[in-house]
Design a protein around this motif. Sequence first.
Motif, PDB file in Angstrom:
ATOM      1  N   ALA A   1       0.855  -1.379   0.128  1.00  0.00           N
ATOM      2  CA  ALA A   1      -0.115   0.062   0.110  1.00  0.00           C
ATOM      3  C   ALA A   1       0.960   1.133  -0.202  1.00  0.00           C
ATOM      4  CB  ALA A   1      -1.029   0.087   1.173  1.00  0.00           C
ATOM      5  N   LYS A   2       0.655   1.993  -0.910  1.00  0.00           N
ATOM      6  CA  LYS A   2       1.455   3.462  -1.210  1.00  0.00           C
ATOM      7  C   LYS A   2       0.909   4.441  -0.158  1.00  0.00           C
ATOM      8  CE  LYS A   2       3.303   6.404  -4.598  1.00  0.00           C
ATOM      9  NZ  LYS A   2       3.019   7.665  -4.173  1.00  0.00           N
ATOM     10  N   GLY A   3       1.755   5.175   0.483  1.00  0.00           N
ATOM     11  CA  GLY A   3       1.401   6.417   1.155  1.00  0.00           C
ATOM     12  C   GLY A   3       1.024   7.381   0.179  1.00  0.00           C
ATOM     13  N   GLY A   4       0.061   8.245   0.790  1.00  0.00           N
ATOM     14  CA  GLY A   4      -0.347   9.355  -0.111  1.00  0.00           C
ATOM     15  C   GLY A   4       0.716  10.335  -0.055  1.00  0.00           C
ATOM     16  N   ASN A   5       0.732  11.169  -1.401  1.00  0.00           N
ATOM     17  CA  ASN A   5       1.697  12.405  -1.513  1.00  0.00           C
ATOM     18  C   ASN A   5       1.112  13.466  -0.645  1.00  0.00           C
ATOM     19  OD1 ASN A   5       3.254  10.799  -3.428  1.00  0.00           O
ATOM     20  ND2 ASN A   5       1.871  11.583  -5.296  1.00  0.00           N
ATOM     21  N   GLY A   6       1.967  14.164  -0.143  1.00  0.00           N
ATOM     22  CA  GLY A   6       1.831  15.388   0.501  1.00  0.00           C
ATOM     23  C   GLY A   6       1.169  16.621  -0.312  1.00  0.00           C
ATOM     24  N   GLY A   7       0.222  17.291   0.256  1.00  0.00           N
ATOM     25  CA  GLY A   7      -0.008  18.294  -0.446  1.00  0.00           C
ATOM     26  C   GLY A   7       0.879  19.644  -0.860  1.00  0.00           C
ATOM     27  N   PHE A   8       0.627  20.583  -1.897  1.00  0.00           N
ATOM     28  CA  PHE A   8       1.413  21.217  -2.153  1.00  0.00           C
ATOM     29  C   PHE A   8       1.065  22.669  -1.212  1.00  0.00           C
ATOM     30  CE2 PHE A   8       1.928  19.797  -6.566  1.00  0.00           C
ATOM     31  CZ  PHE A   8       3.021  19.184  -6.236  1.00  0.00           C
ATOM     32  N   GLY A   9       1.975  23.505  -0.709  1.00  0.00           N
ATOM     33  CA  GLY A   9       1.801  24.654   0.154  1.00  0.00           C
ATOM     34  C   GLY A   9       1.746  25.712  -0.784  1.00  0.00           C
ATOM     35  N   ASN A  10       1.129  26.861  -0.508  1.00  0.00           N
ATOM     36  CA  ASN A  10       0.917  28.077  -1.234  1.00  0.00           C
ATOM     37  C   ASN A  10       1.953  28.476  -1.867  1.00  0.00           C
ATOM     38  OD1 ASN A  10       1.727  29.195   0.784  1.00  0.00           O
ATOM     39  ND2 ASN A  10       0.508  30.745   0.894  1.00  0.00           N
ATOM     40  N   ALA A  11       3.183  28.262  -1.429  1.00  0.00           N
ATOM     41  CA  ALA A  11       4.397  28.933  -2.081  1.00  0.00           C
ATOM     42  C   ALA A  11       4.596  28.003  -3.535  1.00  0.00           C
ATOM     43  CB  ALA A  11       5.705  28.629  -1.045  1.00  0.00           C
ATOM     44  N   HIS A  12       3.893  27.058  -3.447  1.00  0.00           N
ATOM     45  CA  HIS A  12       4.072  26.154  -4.982  1.00  0.00           C
ATOM     46  C   HIS A  12       3.283  26.777  -6.012  1.00  0.00           C
ATOM     47  CE1 HIS A  12       4.651  22.679  -7.529  1.00  0.00           C
ATOM     48  NE2 HIS A  12       3.384  22.711  -7.796  1.00  0.00           N
ATOM     49  N   PHE A  13       2.277  27.691  -5.722  1.00  0.00           N
ATOM     50  CA  PHE A  13       1.366  28.364  -6.640  1.00  0.00           C
ATOM     51  C   PHE A  13       1.694  29.774  -6.924  1.00  0.00           C
ATOM     52  CE2 PHE A  13      -0.939  24.940  -4.346  1.00  0.00           C
ATOM     53  CZ  PHE A  13      -1.369  24.303  -5.510  1.00  0.00           C
ATOM     54  N   LYS A  14       2.829  30.291  -6.388  1.00  0.00           N
ATOM     55  CA  LYS A  14       3.490  31.634  -6.697  1.00  0.00           C
ATOM     56  C   LYS A  14       3.551  31.888  -7.974  1.00  0.00           C
ATOM     57  CE  LYS A  14       6.471  35.229  -5.546  1.00  0.00           C
ATOM     58  NZ  LYS A  14       7.605  35.597  -4.757  1.00  0.00           N
ATOM     59  N   SER A  15       2.949  32.703  -8.840  1.00  0.00           N
ATOM     60  CA  SER A  15       3.568  33.047 -10.158  1.00  0.00           C
ATOM     61  C   SER A  15       3.500  34.592 -10.354  1.00  0.00           C
ATOM     62  CB  SER A  15       2.593  32.235 -11.436  1.00  0.00           C
ATOM     63  OG  SER A  15       1.080  32.961 -11.177  1.00  0.00           O
ATOM     64  N   SER A  16       3.780  34.852 -11.712  1.00  0.00           N
ATOM     65  CA  SER A  16       3.735  36.434 -12.101  1.00  0.00           C
ATOM     66  C   SER A  16       2.236  36.968 -11.960  1.00  0.00           C
ATOM     67  CB  SER A  16       4.334  36.684 -13.280  1.00  0.00           C
ATOM     68  OG  SER A  16       3.644  35.817 -14.353  1.00  0.00           O
ATOM     69  N   THR A  17       1.454  36.272 -12.188  1.00  0.00           N
ATOM     70  CA  THR A  17      -0.238  36.651 -12.124  1.00  0.00           C
ATOM     71  C   THR A  17      -0.688  36.357 -10.949  1.00  0.00           C
ATOM     72  OG1 THR A  17      -0.815  34.601 -13.410  1.00  0.00           O
ATOM     73  CG2 THR A  17      -0.315  36.483 -14.703  1.00  0.00           C
ATOM     74  N   ASN A  18      -0.099  35.493 -10.276  1.00  0.00           N
ATOM     75  CA  ASN A  18      -0.675  35.384  -8.659  1.00  0.00           C
ATOM     76  C   ASN A  18       0.513  35.352  -7.744  1.00  0.00           C
ATOM     77  OD1 ASN A  18      -2.510  34.300  -6.883  1.00  0.00           O
ATOM     78  ND2 ASN A  18      -2.624  32.366  -7.379  1.00  0.00           N
ATOM     79  N   GLN A  19       0.726  36.501  -7.381  1.00  0.00           N
ATOM     80  CA  GLN A  19       1.680  36.499  -6.361  1.00  0.00           C
ATOM     81  C   GLN A  19       1.589  36.440  -4.724  1.00  0.00           C
ATOM     82  OE1 GLN A  19       4.022  40.301  -7.066  1.00  0.00           O
ATOM     83  NE2 GLN A  19       4.042  39.863  -9.209  1.00  0.00           N
ATOM     84  N   ALA A  20       0.300  36.324  -4.689  1.00  0.00           N
ATOM     85  CA  ALA A  20      -0.180  35.953  -3.002  1.00  0.00           C
ATOM     86  C   ALA A  20      -1.410  35.049  -3.206  1.00  0.00           C
ATOM     87  CB  ALA A  20      -0.710  37.246  -2.618  1.00  0.00           C
ATOM     88  N   PRO A  21      -0.931  33.675  -3.642  1.00  0.00           N
ATOM     89  CA  PRO A  21      -2.039  32.667  -3.561  1.00  0.00           C
ATOM     90  C   PRO A  21      -2.356  32.258  -2.177  1.00  0.00           C
ATOM     91  CG  PRO A  21       0.367  31.781  -3.944  1.00  0.00           C
ATOM     92  CD  PRO A  21       0.377  33.318  -4.067  1.00  0.00           C
ATOM     93  N   ARG A  22      -3.653  31.905  -1.899  1.00  0.00           N
ATOM     94  CA  ARG A  22      -4.261  31.747  -0.664  1.00  0.00           C
ATOM     95  C   ARG A  22      -4.843  30.304  -0.519  1.00  0.00           C
ATOM     96  NH1 ARG A  22      -4.440  35.971   2.667  1.00  0.00           N
ATOM     97  NH2 ARG A  22      -3.955  38.073   1.882  1.00  0.00           N
ATOM     98  N   ASN A  23      -4.164  29.529  -1.455  1.00  0.00           N
ATOM     99  CA  ASN A  23      -4.682  28.049  -1.605  1.00  0.00           C
ATOM    100  C   ASN A  23      -3.683  27.121  -1.494  1.00  0.00           C
ATOM    101  OD1 ASN A  23      -4.175  29.107  -4.344  1.00  0.00           O
ATOM    102  ND2 ASN A  23      -4.554  26.795  -4.735  1.00  0.00           N
ATOM    103  N   ALA A  24      -3.843  25.964  -0.939  1.00  0.00           N
ATOM    104  CA  ALA A  24      -3.017  24.916  -0.717  1.00  0.00           C
ATOM    105  C   ALA A  24      -3.844  23.431  -0.903  1.00  0.00           C
ATOM    106  CB  ALA A  24      -2.154  25.026   0.548  1.00  0.00           C
TER     107      ALA A  24
END
Length: 336
Positions: free
Chosen positions: A118-141
């Motif tokens: 049984a494979k362990g589940g992958n960890g979720g991405f934090g909001n730093a992962h979603f930072k981009s030039s058009t979304n510099q303050a993502p509030r989702n993880a």
Amino acid sequence: MKFLDQAKVYIKSGAGGAGCVSFHREKYVEFGGPDGGDGGNGGSVLIEAVNGLNTLIDYRYQQHYKAKTGVHGMGKNRTGARGEDVVLKVPAGTQVFEEDNETLICDLTEEGQQFRLAKGGNGGFGNAHFKSSTNQAPRNANPGQPAEEKTIWLRLKLIADCGLVGLPNAGKSTFLSSVTRARPKIAGYPFTTLHPNLGVATSDGYEFVLADIPGLIEGAHEGAGIGDRFLGHVERTGVLLHLVSAQEEDVAEAYKIVRHELEAYGKGIVDKLEIVALSQIDILDDETKADKLAALAEASGKEVREISAIVGTGMTDILRELRKIIDTSIEPEDAG
């Protein structure tokens, strides 16, 4: 130690840790930006064949195994710790089946083999992962992936070079104890052996493993006596040593009963190389012995060996013959 060759086990891997929503806060840093770390991966459930085990008795007392959940991500770009794995340690020769007890998952035939159940589940991405030039303050993880869980069956088939078969009180346990350091229970009544026994025999410096299984009786494939559930332990052997007791009134019938049960069980056991031996010959006079040897040879179509584990008659020769077959996989002229 009690013998157990089948066990039902519930397993569950660890879920992945959730990603974190966080923003950098520091004096004189006006726009710190997102710094939420990723969640850690959950632990997996593994199974491994190890040395020193010959039973599944540990899984009688504990049937639930759960790996650790991954730790959630944290601020300052801190990734959560990975969940700890759980490793099920089993003897070599263990098969793993799905809950239906028919679908094979894996077959661990050698020490050191490992398989992920049984494979362990992958960890979720934090909001730093979603930072981009058009979304510099993502509030989702992302939340972590869920765990896997299932019920499995463990089934042990002992790894042996030679299997001893015969009716109850055919002298199998006495044979095993006389040529190995195994000490199975020996008594003058049927079904003394209630579970398989293993022993290591030595012939001319060469070692090989013998498996003694509980005796078969007529109707064993239908559940009579102890039944045929232990025949699985000789499925992997290279040769069968079929012992027929000299105490039997009709040695030919005794031989045919066991052969019929082997055939009814199937799975190729009846097609294995077979050496036939008349055991306990020390109790016979010469005339009776000659008659029983002739009857057994006619029923089996093979040359019959004469042995007595008590006085040692024929033991060295039969061990050498077994060693030759196991070592070279060459069938002797009269073994079939």
